[in-house]
Design a protein around this motif. Structure first.
Motif, PDB file in Angstrom:
ATOM      1  N   LEU A 274       4.367   1.991 -14.654  1.00  0.00           N
ATOM      2  CA  LEU A 274       4.367   2.449 -13.268  1.00  0.00           C
ATOM      3  C   LEU A 274       5.346   3.608 -13.140  1.00  0.00           C
ATOM      4  O   LEU A 274       6.526   3.481 -13.476  1.00  0.00           O
ATOM      5  CB  LEU A 274       4.778   1.304 -12.339  1.00  0.00           C
ATOM      6  CG  LEU A 274       4.752   1.594 -10.837  1.00  0.00           C
ATOM      7  CD1 LEU A 274       3.326   1.838 -10.366  1.00  0.00           C
ATOM      8  CD2 LEU A 274       5.386   0.446 -10.067  1.00  0.00           C
TER       9      LEU A 274
ATOM     10  N   ASP B 294      -7.514  -3.942 -11.511  1.00  0.00           N
ATOM     11  CA  ASP B 294      -7.264  -2.831 -10.596  1.00  0.00           C
ATOM     12  C   ASP B 294      -6.397  -3.305  -9.427  1.00  0.00           C
ATOM     13  O   ASP B 294      -6.908  -3.612  -8.340  1.00  0.00           O
ATOM     14  CB  ASP B 294      -8.612  -2.287 -10.091  1.00  0.00           C
ATOM     15  CG  ASP B 294      -8.450  -1.015  -9.264  1.00  0.00           C
ATOM     16  OD1 ASP B 294      -7.321  -0.486  -9.196  1.00  0.00           O
ATOM     17  OD2 ASP B 294      -9.460  -0.552  -8.700  1.00  0.00           O
TER      18      ASP B 294
ATOM     19  N   ARG C 159      -4.578  -1.625  -7.567  1.00  0.00           N
ATOM     20  CA  ARG C 159      -4.682  -0.653  -6.475  1.00  0.00           C
ATOM     21  C   ARG C 159      -5.812  -1.047  -5.519  1.00  0.00           C
ATOM     22  O   ARG C 159      -5.688  -0.871  -4.306  1.00  0.00           O
ATOM     23  CB  ARG C 159      -4.923   0.736  -7.058  1.00  0.00           C
ATOM     24  CG  ARG C 159      -4.895   1.855  -6.050  1.00  0.00           C
ATOM     25  CD  ARG C 159      -4.952   3.209  -6.741  1.00  0.00           C
ATOM     26  NE  ARG C 159      -4.956   4.300  -5.791  1.00  0.00           N
ATOM     27  CZ  ARG C 159      -4.949   5.586  -6.126  1.00  0.00           C
ATOM     28  NH1 ARG C 159      -4.922   5.915  -7.409  1.00  0.00           N
ATOM     29  NH2 ARG C 159      -4.958   6.520  -5.208  1.00  0.00           N
TER      30      ARG C 159
ATOM     31  N   LEU D  81      -4.597  -3.616  -3.058  1.00  0.00           N
ATOM     32  CA  LEU D  81      -3.823  -3.025  -1.958  1.00  0.00           C
ATOM     33  C   LEU D  81      -4.732  -2.317  -0.963  1.00  0.00           C
ATOM     34  O   LEU D  81      -4.483  -2.349   0.247  1.00  0.00           O
ATOM     35  CB  LEU D  81      -2.802  -2.046  -2.532  1.00  0.00           C
ATOM     36  CG  LEU D  81      -1.662  -2.676  -3.356  1.00  0.00           C
ATOM     37  CD1 LEU D  81      -0.842  -1.596  -4.041  1.00  0.00           C
ATOM     38  CD2 LEU D  81      -0.775  -3.539  -2.472  1.00  0.00           C
TER      39      LEU D  81
ATOM     40  N   LEU E   3       3.595  -5.241  -4.227  1.00  0.00           N
ATOM     41  CA  LEU E   3       4.354  -4.073  -4.678  1.00  0.00           C
ATOM     42  C   LEU E   3       5.660  -4.484  -5.353  1.00  0.00           C
ATOM     43  O   LEU E   3       6.106  -3.837  -6.313  1.00  0.00           O
ATOM     44  CB  LEU E   3       4.640  -3.157  -3.496  1.00  0.00           C
ATOM     45  CG  LEU E   3       3.431  -2.377  -2.965  1.00  0.00           C
ATOM     46  CD1 LEU E   3       3.739  -1.736  -1.623  1.00  0.00           C
ATOM     47  CD2 LEU E   3       3.007  -1.308  -3.976  1.00  0.00           C
TER      48      LEU E   3
ATOM     49  N   LEU F 241       4.737  -5.309  -8.767  1.00  0.00           N
ATOM     50  CA  LEU F 241       4.453  -4.083  -9.508  1.00  0.00           C
ATOM     51  C   LEU F 241       5.739  -3.390  -9.950  1.00  0.00           C
ATOM     52  O   LEU F 241       5.828  -2.887 -11.082  1.00  0.00           O
ATOM     53  CB  LEU F 241       3.626  -3.137  -8.636  1.00  0.00           C
ATOM     54  CG  LEU F 241       2.112  -3.328  -8.657  1.00  0.00           C
ATOM     55  CD1 LEU F 241       1.471  -2.627  -7.480  1.00  0.00           C
ATOM     56  CD2 LEU F 241       1.533  -2.803  -9.963  1.00  0.00           C
TER      57      LEU F 241
ATOM     58  N   THR G 134       0.632   4.791 -13.736  1.00  0.00           N
ATOM     59  CA  THR G 134       0.135   4.729 -12.360  1.00  0.00           C
ATOM     60  C   THR G 134       1.250   5.159 -11.415  1.00  0.00           C
ATOM     61  O   THR G 134       2.366   4.654 -11.495  1.00  0.00           O
ATOM     62  CB  THR G 134      -0.330   3.307 -12.021  1.00  0.00           C
ATOM     63  OG1 THR G 134      -1.397   2.937 -12.896  1.00  0.00           O
ATOM     64  CG2 THR G 134      -0.813   3.226 -10.582  1.00  0.00           C
TER      65      THR G 134
ATOM     66  N   ASP H 154       0.841   6.875  -5.090  1.00  0.00           N
ATOM     67  CA  ASP H 154      -0.577   6.630  -4.792  1.00  0.00           C
ATOM     68  C   ASP H 154      -0.786   5.218  -4.259  1.00  0.00           C
ATOM     69  O   ASP H 154      -1.580   5.005  -3.337  1.00  0.00           O
ATOM     70  CB  ASP H 154      -1.415   6.843  -6.052  1.00  0.00           C
ATOM     71  CG  ASP H 154      -1.409   8.289  -6.518  1.00  0.00           C
ATOM     72  OD1 ASP H 154      -1.139   9.176  -5.679  1.00  0.00           O
ATOM     73  OD2 ASP H 154      -1.671   8.531  -7.712  1.00  0.00           O
ATOM     74  N   LEU H 155      -0.093   4.250  -4.853  1.00  0.00           N
ATOM     75  CA  LEU H 155      -0.224   2.870  -4.386  1.00  0.00           C
ATOM     76  C   LEU H 155       0.284   2.720  -2.957  1.00  0.00           C
ATOM     77  O   LEU H 155      -0.330   2.040  -2.125  1.00  0.00           O
ATOM     78  CB  LEU H 155       0.553   1.933  -5.313  1.00  0.00           C
ATOM     79  CG  LEU H 155       0.085   1.885  -6.778  1.00  0.00           C
ATOM     80  CD1 LEU H 155       1.046   1.058  -7.608  1.00  0.00           C
ATOM     81  CD2 LEU H 155      -1.312   1.308  -6.881  1.00  0.00           C
TER      82      LEU H 155
ATOM     83  N   ASP I 256      -2.235   4.232  -0.472  1.00  0.00           N
ATOM     84  CA  ASP I 256      -3.413   3.394  -0.243  1.00  0.00           C
ATOM     85  C   ASP I 256      -3.105   2.222   0.672  1.00  0.00           C
ATOM     86  O   ASP I 256      -3.953   1.802   1.463  1.00  0.00           O
ATOM     87  CB  ASP I 256      -3.952   2.867  -1.578  1.00  0.00           C
ATOM     88  CG  ASP I 256      -4.568   3.959  -2.422  1.00  0.00           C
ATOM     89  OD1 ASP I 256      -4.967   4.985  -1.846  1.00  0.00           O
ATOM     90  OD2 ASP I 256      -4.640   3.799  -3.652  1.00  0.00           O
ATOM     91  N   TRP I 257      -1.907   1.677   0.551  1.00  0.00           N
ATOM     92  CA  TRP I 257      -1.560   0.477   1.319  1.00  0.00           C
ATOM     93  C   TRP I 257      -0.875   0.800   2.645  1.00  0.00           C
ATOM     94  O   TRP I 257      -1.210   0.229   3.687  1.00  0.00           O
ATOM     95  CB  TRP I 257      -0.648  -0.405   0.467  1.00  0.00           C
ATOM     96  CG  TRP I 257      -0.041  -1.546   1.214  1.00  0.00           C
ATOM     97  CD1 TRP I 257      -0.676  -2.671   1.675  1.00  0.00           C
ATOM     98  CD2 TRP I 257       1.333  -1.682   1.602  1.00  0.00           C
ATOM     99  NE1 TRP I 257       0.220  -3.493   2.319  1.00  0.00           N
ATOM    100  CE2 TRP I 257       1.457  -2.924   2.288  1.00  0.00           C
ATOM    101  CE3 TRP I 257       2.465  -0.901   1.441  1.00  0.00           C
ATOM    102  CZ2 TRP I 257       2.667  -3.365   2.797  1.00  0.00           C
ATOM    103  CZ3 TRP I 257       3.667  -1.339   1.947  1.00  0.00           C
ATOM    104  CH2 TRP I 257       3.767  -2.560   2.611  1.00  0.00           C
TER     105      TRP I 257
END
Length: 413
Positions: free
Chosen positions: A184, A274, A276, A279, A311, A314, A334, A338-339, A342-343
């Motif tokens: 990550l 996945d 992501r 989320l 998260l 993660l 990753t 970006d994560l 998206d969330w």
């Protein structure tokens, strides 16, 4: 997990798989009396009193057909409710529910057991000793039905509810984190791979990547003595004009086809590899709850807390070295940004005018920033964006001040 293990996993999760196994078991159990009935003594058969097995099987067949129909109706109603009130992307988790599948398989298998037993009895396939085997088999099936019914009654009370679906999505995202073999990136964007001197592996269609057979790619790379740089991880949309991977060196078409076969493509994204996607689905649940037609900020707050836990896992997974990649396989990290986008962004956008949602979002992001100081500036950027959206949407000056105070307390600004 290899490609074949992944395909086997998909097959075993299909609803028909367990039902087919239980139907086979029920049919085999019903016919067992004709095969092994000769091992029972006639005197024992006469004292057991298995004459009533005919009426028991008749009642079992009629009741199990009704119970199977009711259970299937309840499951379809739960799927339809989740599609219309939660999010269609979460329905697959309900379909894959093992308790519901076991209940449906048990009821259907019991129905088939009773039907086969009745047919076999009417044809005289069983003797007096064979009826004893059928009698004890019927008792076993009834015990299975009772246990399954008790579990199903307790399970159906919450099956498909909003809180149950949020928990399922959270567990699916957590499981995907555990399977992650990619690092990550906390404080930088994943570096682009220089494509000069490399051979691209184009996709043959437009679909979502759901699984990558890393072990197979390692074997291919060792056999061809090349390095393979992955570009398409699970969740990525594969397109014919964009390569799935880059191979450092010149290779023939056979190697390209082998590398392409290591990528499993599907029309829909999958939760398994996945996080992501998990989320994204959580944010969709929150957005639906925050719509004017629903107006349920409590669900959005529950989603914020669930997403925060995912998260948090993660961030901890960054130093988890249990999953090792082959030496010649290179996987891009990753990006945490970006994560978070998206969330966090859909929740901040749709909940900007609700102060309770904004306060909980700031507190959750602050907790993540304190847990991972190296990612503090990335998380703070998302938190500041949420504050700006709330400042523009809130009509009350007191609410705006509360959001800003919460942000300062969470990030020490």
């Amino acid at each position: 997990m290899t490609r074949w293990q992944w395909l086997l996993r998909l097959v075993t999760r299909r609803m028909w798989f367990r039902a087919a196994l239980m139907c086979g078991f029920g049919g085999a159990l019903a016919l067992a009396g004709a095969l092994v009935g000769h091992t029972i003594s006639y005197h024992f058969a006469a004292t057991v009193g298995s004459k009533s097995v005919d009426s028991i099987l008749t009642m079992l067949a009629s009741s199990m057909l009704a119970v199977t129909t009711f259970s299937l109706t309840a499951m379809v109603s739960a799927y339809a409710g989740a599609t219309s009130t939660i999010t269609p992307r979460a329905v697959q988790l309900l379909i894959d529910d093992s308790t519901a599948q076991n209940a449906l398989a048990t009821f259907l298998g019991s129905f088939l057991f009773a039907i086969v037993g009745i047919v076999a009895l009417s044809t005289g396939l069983y003797g007096e000793t064979g009826r004893v085997i059928l009698f004890f088999g019927t008792i076993l099936v009834i015990l299975m039905i009772v246990v399954t019914l008790l579990r199903w009654i307790e399970h159906i009370a919450r099956f498909g509810r909003v809180s149950d679906t949020i928990d399922r999505v959270e567990r699916a995202a957590m499981a995907a984190v555990e399977r992650m073999a990619v690092p990550l990136a906390l404080d930088y964007a994943p570096p682009a791979v220089a494509q000069s001197g490399m051979t691209g592996v184009p996709a043959s269609t437009m679909a979502r990547v759901t699984h990558v057979d890393i072990a197979l790619l390692g074997e291919i790379a060792d056999a061809a003595t090349v390095d393979i740089h992955l570009l398409a991880l699970p969740g990525r949309l594969a397109e014919p004009g964009r390569p799935l991977a880059l191979i450092a060196g010149a290779v023939d078409e056979a190697v390209l086809e082998k590398v392409r076969q290591a990528f499993t493509l599907a029309h829909q994204r999958a939760f398994d590899h996945d996080p992501r996607f998990g989320l994204v689905v959580l944010s969709e649940i929150a957005s639906r709850a925050l719509s004017p037609a629903v107006n349920d900020p409590g669900t959005a707050i529950a989603v914020i807390e669930a997403g925060g836990r995912v998260l948090l896992r993660l961030l901890d997974h960054r130093s988890d070295g249990r999953t090792r990649l082959p030496a010649r396989i290179h996987v891009p990290p990753t990006a945490l940004a970006d994560l978070l986008d998206d969330w966090c962004r859909p929740i901040a956008r749709d909940g900007a005018a609700i102060v309770e949602v904004g306060v909980r979002l700031q507190k959750t992001l602050g907790a993540l920033a304190r847990h991972a100081p190296a990612a503090r500036h990335v998380i703070a950027r998302e938190a500041l964006d949420a504050v700006k959206r709330a400042r523009a949407a809130l009509a009350s000056e007191a609410d705006r001040d509360l959001i800003e105070r919460t942000h300062r307390a969470a990030f020490g600004a």
